[in-house]
Design an enzyme around this catalytic site. Structure first.
Site, mmCIF file in Angstrom:
data_model
loop_
_atom_site.group_PDB
_atom_site.id
_atom_site.type_symbol
_atom_site.label_atom_id
_atom_site.label_comp_id
_atom_site.label_asym_id
_atom_site.label_seq_id
_atom_site.Cartn_x
_atom_site.Cartn_y
_atom_site.Cartn_z
ATOM 1 C CD GLU A 41 -3.091 -1.119 2.107
ATOM 2 O OE1 GLU A 41 -4.315 -1.573 1.918
ATOM 3 O OE2 GLU A 41 -2.680 -0.838 3.425
ATOM 4 C CG ASP A 90 -7.968 -5.386 4.902
ATOM 5 O OD1 ASP A 90 -7.304 -5.518 6.020
ATOM 6 O OD2 ASP A 90 -8.084 -4.367 4.756
ATOM 7 C CD GLU A 125 -10.321 -1.477 8.019
ATOM 8 O OE1 GLU A 125 -10.353 -0.892 6.856
ATOM 9 O OE2 GLU A 125 -9.284 -1.908 8.749
#
Length: 552
Positions: free
Chosen positions: A149, A222, A250
């Site tokens: 990333e 993820d 999240e």
């Protein structure tokens, strides 16, 4: 090197994603308790409270800062501040670790390269390690996110992950320090993001030094509501490994939805158990912040404490989900009716969340950016394809789901037998992972005799029913808890139930455009219109569970 695993998980760490400016990436409980305005800034009383909670849970290590690390973490000013925190935590048998930016020597302007094979770079890190240990003699080591990333790493210089990790390991070795090297890597144009970590790391098995631990997310994508266990855990037989779980929610409704995570952890370890795989370290990405409860939700605090207890011995009877729920709830009320009723909520909460968000193996169809709420249609021109939901659900007129079989991306081949054959065959693939591994016809008959489309609708409905039942149960608990706790949690359960309808309607109405099928008999009419949902943009700045105007 053949790794000898301990019988239990000796190193149990929290990973904080705190930034020097005081913000917390994927944090839903206020601001950092460690940093503010570019420097170490803390309230000693808060740090003691934090330390005592960790000690109670059996957590013995903490990584203070974000894996997307600022190079400034390695400056003398910051390290002296970290020393002050370490001095407090040491009293409670908690070691401090730091995330490091791999390019720190270059980014700080002290060298013109960060090549791990450059002698100047190696010396820089050895000198930095000596400086850190002169301040913090029991410093635990480094956590590194590299070549992922946009973060810098050894591959920027034509080197391997092993080259980078081993260079840092050499610097820490004289002091007994560890390097935890994250395996979360994926390329912008990969045909299947799930495959890449295996492809990058398996060829390096056996090349990492013995004070390097490869830190692997529990699933290959993820931290999704449900994923299969990452294939990398089965393949790296000569490298120390540690699983990474996300306590901060999240992808599980953040600090608003109640989701008790030990049931998720139990499923993970049950998958590994037949293969005799054990670990000597584990990480949990924390949601601790400066809000009154430190986690934004009292049930999220339960996950924090349960994490340390469960991981200390994953097979101990007292550490199983039901027993942990009982123990946690007795801190709210000792009434047997309360404990029994709310334990049921906690044990059902993860599966309910999966059902109303992404059942049957669906994954990553969240709203862009903040990841709160559904947006299976999310699209931004120019954005990388693997950041778009369509990359994952692949809905079309024939069916939906990601084909990861030997005839698709080939991800199933990364698993050992019997998992490889089980996942590859649509008839034996667990139905709760069906759409993760297969592109399935809308008319495919599942084990209950109903079609994929019918089952998709029924699973969403089941999730909504469960979320609504949590509200009803909690309302009956008013006599057993204080007014503040009752009202605070009632608002969260009511928000969760509304969000379940939001998820259900958004996903079923969107996918109905492809299936062209009616909702099955007994399936309630939607409360929302697809057009309204697609035009709605949730603003997160001042969003709270009690906000009645958050949905269209």
């Amino acid at each position: 090197m053949q790794v000898m695993w301990a019988d239990n998980i000796g190193l149990r760490l929290l990973n904080h994603w705190d930034n020097l400016d005081g913000t917390i990436e994927r944090g839903y409980a206020g601001r950092s308790i460690f940093f503010s305005k570019g420097k170490v800034d803390f309230n000693p009383t808060t740090i003691v409270q934090y330390a005592k909670t960790n000690q109670k849970a059996g957590i013995n290590g903490t990584v203070l800062n974000n894996v997307n690390a600022s190079p400034k973490m390695m400056t003398r000013e910051i390290l002296e501040g970290v020393k002050e925190i370490a001095d407090i935590l040491r009293v409670y048998n908690i070691k401090v670790y730091l995330s490091v930016n791999f390019a720190s020597p270059k980014a700080l302007g002290e060298l013109d390269t960060a090549d791990p094979l450059d002698e100047g770079v190696r010396k820089w890190w050895k000198d930095k390690a000596a400086e850190i240990y002169s301040l913090i003699p029991d410093f635990g080591g480094f956590l590194v996110k590299a070549n992922s990333e946009g973060q810098p790493g050894p591959m920027d210089f034509g080197r391997t992950h092993a080259d980078g990790a081993n260079m840092l390991a050499d610097a820490l070795k004289p002091y007994g320090g560890l390097v935890m090297w994250r395996a979360f890597v994926y390329a912008a144009n990969s045909p299947d993001r799930a495959c890449q970590a295996y492809n990058e790391f398996v060829p390096l098995d056996g090349q990492f030094h013995d004070n390097v631990i490869l830190q692997i997310k529990n699933g290959p994508i993820d931290f999704q509501p449900r994923e299969p266990v990452s294939a990398l855990f089965f393949a790296m037989k000569k490298t120390r490994l540690m699983p990474e779980f996300q306590l901060t929610q999240e992808y599980l409704g953040e600090s608003i939805h109640t989701v008790f995570m030990p049931t998720l952890w139990r499923e993970f370890f049950d998958t590994l158990k037949p293969f005799g795989i054990h670990f000597d370290a584990v990480a949990g990405v924390s949601n601790v912040g400066d809000c009154p409860t430190m986690c934004g939700n009292r049930f999220a605090v339960f996950n924090w404490i349960a994490f340390g207890k469960f991981m200390s011995d994953t097979d101990a009877k007292e550490n199983q989900p039901e027993q942990l729920a009982h123990e946690m709830l007795q801190t709210m009320s000792n009434d047997k009716k309360f404990v029994k009723s709310v334990t049921k909520i906690m044990l059902e909460s993860w599966e309910a969340c999966v059902d109303y968000m992404m059942p049957l193996g669906l994954h990553h169809i969240f709203a862009g950016g903040h990841h709160y709420g559904p947006e299976p249609w999310y699209y931004v021109k120019g954005l990388r394809e693997d950041w778009l939901p369509r990359y994952y659900h692949k809905a079309d007129d024939w069916g939906m789901g990601f084909d990861r079989t030997k005839n698709g991306s080939g991800y199933t081949a990364q698993y050992p037998e019997p998992l490889q054959t089980m996942y590859d065959d649509i008839n034996t693939c667990p139905e709760n992972l069906l759409l993760f591994f297969h592109h399935v016809s809308w008319d495919y008959k599942m084990k209950n005799g109903k079609t994929l489309w019918q089952n998709l609708c029924l699973r969403y409905d089941e999730g909504v029913k469960k979320a609504e039942s949590f509200v009803k149960t909690w309302k009956k608990m008013k006599p057993y808890v204080g007014a503040e706790i009752y009202e605070e949690q009632l608002a969260k359960f009511e928000r969760q139930a509304k969000d379940a309808w939001w998820w259900r309607d958004a996903c079923l109405l969107y996918f109905q455009q492809f299936s062209k099928k009616q909702l099955p008999k007994g399936c309630p009419a939607p409360r929302h219109k697809l057009e309204d949902l697609m035009n709605f943009q949730l603003m997160m700045d001042n969003f709270t569970a009690a906000d009645p105007a958050v949905l269209p």
